[in-house]
Design a protein around this motif. Structure first.
Motif, PDB file in Angstrom:
ATOM      1  N   TRP A   1      55.736  50.282 112.913  1.00 46.40           N
ATOM      2  CA  TRP A   1      56.858  49.900 113.780  1.00 46.40           C
ATOM      3  C   TRP A   1      58.065  49.395 112.978  1.00 46.40           C
ATOM      4  CZ3 TRP A   1      58.007  50.763 118.700  1.00 46.40           C
ATOM      5  CH2 TRP A   1      56.979  51.102 119.587  1.00 46.40           C
ATOM      6  N   GLN A   2      57.878  48.943 111.741  1.00 44.01           N
ATOM      7  CA  GLN A   2      58.948  48.303 110.974  1.00 44.01           C
ATOM      8  C   GLN A   2      60.234  49.125 110.861  1.00 44.01           C
ATOM      9  OE1 GLN A   2      59.254  45.125 110.087  1.00 44.01           O
ATOM     10  NE2 GLN A   2      57.301  44.896 111.157  1.00 44.01           N
ATOM     11  N   PRO A   3      60.165  50.434 110.588  1.00 46.48           N
ATOM     12  CA  PRO A   3      61.429  51.188 110.501  1.00 46.48           C
ATOM     13  C   PRO A   3      62.242  51.153 111.805  1.00 46.48           C
ATOM     14  CG  PRO A   3      59.626  52.457 109.543  1.00 46.48           C
ATOM     15  CD  PRO A   3      59.011  51.256 110.192  1.00 46.48           C
ATOM     16  N   LEU A   4      61.561  51.215 112.939  1.00 46.98           N
ATOM     17  CA  LEU A   4      62.273  51.159 114.220  1.00 46.98           C
ATOM     18  C   LEU A   4      62.839  49.763 114.454  1.00 46.98           C
ATOM     19  CD1 LEU A   4      63.124  52.731 116.727  1.00 46.98           C
ATOM     20  CD2 LEU A   4      60.998  51.995 117.810  1.00 46.98           C
ATOM     21  N   PHE A   5      62.081  48.743 114.095  1.00 43.71           N
ATOM     22  CA  PHE A   5      62.572  47.367 114.243  1.00 43.71           C
ATOM     23  C   PHE A   5      63.812  47.140 113.374  1.00 43.71           C
ATOM     24  CE2 PHE A   5      57.994  45.762 115.222  1.00 43.71           C
ATOM     25  CZ  PHE A   5      58.097  46.251 116.505  1.00 43.71           C
ATOM     26  N   ALA A   6      63.848  47.755 112.199  1.00 50.84           N
ATOM     27  CA  ALA A   6      64.999  47.602 111.307  1.00 50.84           C
ATOM     28  C   ALA A   6      66.234  48.292 111.887  1.00 50.84           C
ATOM     29  CB  ALA A   6      64.666  48.161 109.923  1.00 50.84           C
ATOM     30  N   LYS A   7      66.038  49.452 112.525  1.00 50.65           N
ATOM     31  CA  LYS A   7      67.169  50.192 113.093  1.00 50.65           C
ATOM     32  C   LYS A   7      67.651  49.608 114.407  1.00 50.65           C
ATOM     33  CE  LYS A   7      66.401  54.620 110.948  1.00 50.65           C
ATOM     34  NZ  LYS A   7      66.152  56.029 111.074  1.00 50.65           N
ATOM     35  N   LEU A   8      66.721  49.043 115.186  1.00 50.12           N
ATOM     36  CA  LEU A   8      67.069  48.454 116.477  1.00 50.12           C
ATOM     37  C   LEU A   8      66.596  47.001 116.491  1.00 50.12           C
ATOM     38  CD1 LEU A   8      65.911  51.411 118.757  1.00 50.12           C
ATOM     39  CD2 LEU A   8      68.255  50.810 118.181  1.00 50.12           C
ATOM     40  N   PRO A   9      67.418  46.085 115.986  1.00 50.14           N
ATOM     41  CA  PRO A   9      66.996  44.676 115.875  1.00 50.14           C
ATOM     42  C   PRO A   9      66.559  44.039 117.190  1.00 50.14           C
ATOM     43  CG  PRO A   9      69.042  45.057 114.663  1.00 50.14           C
ATOM     44  CD  PRO A   9      68.735  46.316 115.430  1.00 50.14           C
ATOM     45  N   ILE A  10      67.036  44.549 118.318  1.00 46.38           N
ATOM     46  CA  ILE A  10      66.623  43.977 119.604  1.00 46.38           C
ATOM     47  C   ILE A  10      65.125  44.152 119.822  1.00 46.38           C
ATOM     48  CG2 ILE A  10      67.065  46.016 121.026  1.00 46.38           C
ATOM     49  CD1 ILE A  10      68.279  43.912 123.083  1.00 46.38           C
ATOM     50  N   LEU A  11      64.550  45.229 119.278  1.00 45.86           N
ATOM     51  CA  LEU A  11      63.110  45.451 119.384  1.00 45.86           C
ATOM     52  C   LEU A  11      62.323  44.629 118.369  1.00 45.86           C
ATOM     53  CD1 LEU A  11      62.945  49.330 119.839  1.00 45.86           C
ATOM     54  CD2 LEU A  11      62.836  47.562 121.607  1.00 45.86           C
ATOM     55  N   GLY A  12      63.001  44.150 117.330  1.00 47.32           N
ATOM     56  CA  GLY A  12      62.324  43.412 116.264  1.00 47.32           C
ATOM     57  C   GLY A  12      62.176  41.937 116.526  1.00 47.32           C
ATOM     58  N   GLY A  13      62.668  41.458 117.666  1.00 49.74           N
ATOM     59  CA  GLY A  13      62.509  40.044 117.989  1.00 49.74           C
ATOM     60  C   GLY A  13      61.036  39.680 118.153  1.00 49.74           C
ATOM     61  N   TYR A  14      60.734  38.389 118.032  1.00 49.40           N
ATOM     62  CA  TYR A  14      59.339  37.921 118.040  1.00 49.40           C
ATOM     63  C   TYR A  14      58.570  38.422 119.261  1.00 49.40           C
ATOM     64  CZ  TYR A  14      55.297  34.839 118.083  1.00 49.40           C
ATOM     65  OH  TYR A  14      54.021  34.368 118.117  1.00 49.40           O
ATOM     66  N   PHE A  15      59.092  38.190 120.456  1.00 48.14           N
ATOM     67  CA  PHE A  15      58.369  38.546 121.677  1.00 48.14           C
ATOM     68  C   PHE A  15      58.249  40.060 121.847  1.00 48.14           C
ATOM     69  CE2 PHE A  15      58.201  39.549 126.228  1.00 48.14           C
ATOM     70  CZ  PHE A  15      57.030  38.892 126.561  1.00 48.14           C
ATOM     71  N   VAL A  16      59.379  40.775 121.778  1.00 42.58           N
ATOM     72  CA  VAL A  16      59.377  42.225 122.022  1.00 42.58           C
ATOM     73  C   VAL A  16      58.530  42.950 120.985  1.00 42.58           C
ATOM     74  CG1 VAL A  16      60.819  44.296 122.172  1.00 42.58           C
ATOM     75  CG2 VAL A  16      61.612  42.161 123.193  1.00 42.58           C
ATOM     76  N   SER A  17      58.669  42.584 119.707  1.00 38.40           N
ATOM     77  CA  SER A  17      57.890  43.268 118.667  1.00 38.40           C
ATOM     78  C   SER A  17      56.398  43.034 118.862  1.00 38.40           C
ATOM     79  CB  SER A  17      58.323  42.821 117.272  1.00 38.40           C
ATOM     80  OG  SER A  17      58.016  41.456 117.056  1.00 38.40           O
ATOM     81  N   ASN A  18      56.001  41.827 119.225  1.00 42.92           N
ATOM     82  CA  ASN A  18      54.581  41.549 119.454  1.00 42.92           C
ATOM     83  C   ASN A  18      54.047  42.296 120.675  1.00 42.92           C
ATOM     84  OD1 ASN A  18      53.354  39.735 117.432  1.00 42.92           O
ATOM     85  ND2 ASN A  18      55.138  38.470 117.937  1.00 42.92           N
ATOM     86  N   VAL A  19      54.854  42.422 121.719  1.00 48.90           N
ATOM     87  CA  VAL A  19      54.429  43.192 122.893  1.00 48.90           C
ATOM     88  C   VAL A  19      54.226  44.658 122.509  1.00 48.90           C
ATOM     89  CG1 VAL A  19      55.195  44.100 125.135  1.00 48.90           C
ATOM     90  CG2 VAL A  19      55.405  41.660 124.640  1.00 48.90           C
ATOM     91  N   LEU A  20      55.174  45.236 121.778  1.00 41.67           N
ATOM     92  CA  LEU A  20      55.069  46.645 121.371  1.00 41.67           C
ATOM     93  C   LEU A  20      53.865  46.886 120.451  1.00 41.67           C
ATOM     94  CD1 LEU A  20      58.835  47.494 120.792  1.00 41.67           C
ATOM     95  CD2 LEU A  20      57.356  48.311 122.643  1.00 41.67           C
ATOM     96  N   ILE A  21      53.675  46.001 119.493  1.00 42.99           N
ATOM     97  CA  ILE A  21      52.555  46.142 118.554  1.00 42.99           C
ATOM     98  C   ILE A  21      51.227  45.986 119.285  1.00 42.99           C
ATOM     99  CG2 ILE A  21      51.391  45.022 116.602  1.00 42.99           C
ATOM    100  CD1 ILE A  21      54.273  44.451 115.498  1.00 42.99           C
ATOM    101  N   THR A  22      51.114  44.953 120.126  1.00 42.30           N
ATOM    102  CA  THR A  22      49.865  44.730 120.862  1.00 42.30           C
ATOM    103  C   THR A  22      49.574  45.882 121.814  1.00 42.30           C
ATOM    104  OG1 THR A  22      50.186  42.343 120.691  1.00 42.30           O
ATOM    105  CG2 THR A  22      48.643  43.118 122.373  1.00 42.30           C
ATOM    106  N   LEU A  23      50.591  46.336 122.531  1.00 43.94           N
ATOM    107  CA  LEU A  23      50.413  47.470 123.443  1.00 43.94           C
ATOM    108  C   LEU A  23      49.944  48.710 122.682  1.00 43.94           C
ATOM    109  CD1 LEU A  23      50.671  48.684 126.289  1.00 43.94           C
ATOM    110  CD2 LEU A  23      53.060  49.199 125.731  1.00 43.94           C
ATOM    111  N   SER A  24      50.555  48.970 121.546  1.00 45.40           N
ATOM    112  CA  SER A  24      50.147  50.128 120.728  1.00 45.40           C
ATOM    113  C   SER A  24      48.693  50.020 120.310  1.00 45.40           C
ATOM    114  CB  SER A  24      51.022  50.225 119.472  1.00 45.40           C
ATOM    115  OG  SER A  24      52.367  50.380 119.802  1.00 45.40           O
ATOM    116  N   ILE A  25      48.285  48.846 119.845  1.00 43.92           N
ATOM    117  CA  ILE A  25      46.903  48.651 119.394  1.00 43.92           C
ATOM    118  C   ILE A  25      45.934  48.824 120.558  1.00 43.92           C
ATOM    119  CG2 ILE A  25      45.259  46.949 118.492  1.00 43.92           C
ATOM    120  CD1 ILE A  25      47.592  45.905 116.713  1.00 43.92           C
ATOM    121  N   VAL A  26      46.227  48.207 121.693  1.00 44.09           N
ATOM    122  CA  VAL A  26      45.336  48.303 122.850  1.00 44.09           C
ATOM    123  C   VAL A  26      45.179  49.758 123.297  1.00 44.09           C
ATOM    124  CG1 VAL A  26      45.116  47.734 125.310  1.00 44.09           C
ATOM    125  CG2 VAL A  26      45.684  45.944 123.655  1.00 44.09           C
ATOM    126  N   LEU A  27      46.269  50.482 123.405  1.00 45.11           N
ATOM    127  CA  LEU A  27      46.189  51.875 123.839  1.00 45.11           C
ATOM    128  C   LEU A  27      45.417  52.736 122.840  1.00 45.11           C
ATOM    129  CD1 LEU A  27      49.762  52.394 125.336  1.00 45.11           C
ATOM    130  CD2 LEU A  27      47.610  52.057 126.565  1.00 45.11           C
TER     131      LEU A  27
END
Length: 179
Positions: free
Chosen positions: A132-158
């Motif tokens: 996820w890091q390259p996308l977080f670097a390009k779109l900082p709004i997704l790299g915030g603590y809450f949003v990044s953790n939701v995206l990472i956790t959702l990816s892992i669960v799926l």
């Protein structure tokens, strides 16, 4: 985005010992045919000394019913009947995950479930954030603590639920079922 109402078809077949090779061939053909039906999300096959358990997932009840009512499936079941000790035993589950209890036997010991779950989740928890890091670097709004953790956790669960856990539990089925 519409949420899928995933439904699981569990098929149990007790195969005559002398017919196992013929059954394996029939099973490969059948799972390939089932995969062409709309809403088919995947199949896992677990084998033990006594039976084969096939777990087919469909996107919804209507999609599963289309497969169950199909003339193709009806012909396949007629074809396999002479290979079976008991008939085609099916069970539909709409709200139960099917990771650790492939038969009506006792569930796997909890420590074994924990080991398998750890084996699957640890590598994903190390790899998925890096992906996820390259996308977080390009779109900082997704790299915030809450949003990044939701995206990472959702990816892992799926990934765990739909891709890795069914395969890993099938791979370790014998070890999970031995007490």
């Amino acid at each position: 985005m519409e949420e899928l109402d995933i439904v699981t078809l569990i098929v149990r077949h007790r195969v005559r010992a002398a017919q196992r090779p013929a059954y394996e061939k029939w099973l490969r053909r059948t799972t390939q045919i089932a995969s062409t039906y709309p809403g088919h999300l995947g199949v896992n096959v677990m084998r033990d000394a006594e039976q084969f358990v096939c777990v087919l997932r469909f996107a919804g009840t209507a999609e599963l019913q289309h497969w169950l009512d199909s003339s193709e499936r009806r012909h396949l079941i007629e074809e396999v009947a002479p290979l079976l000790d008991e008939g085609d035993q099916t069970q539909v589950e709409t709200n139960r995950e099917f990771w650790f209890t492939p038969t009506n036997a006792q569930p796997a010991l909890r420590w074994k479930q924990a080991c398998i779950t750890f084996l699957v989740i640890l590598p994903l928890s190390l790899l998925v954030p890096l992906l996820w890091q390259p996308l977080f670097a390009k779109l900082p709004i997704l790299g915030g603590y809450f949003v990044s953790n939701v995206l990472i956790t959702l990816s892992i669960v799926l990934l765990v639920v739909y891709l890795f856990m069914p395969r890993v539990t099938a791979l370790f089925a014998h070890w999970l079922s031995s007490h």
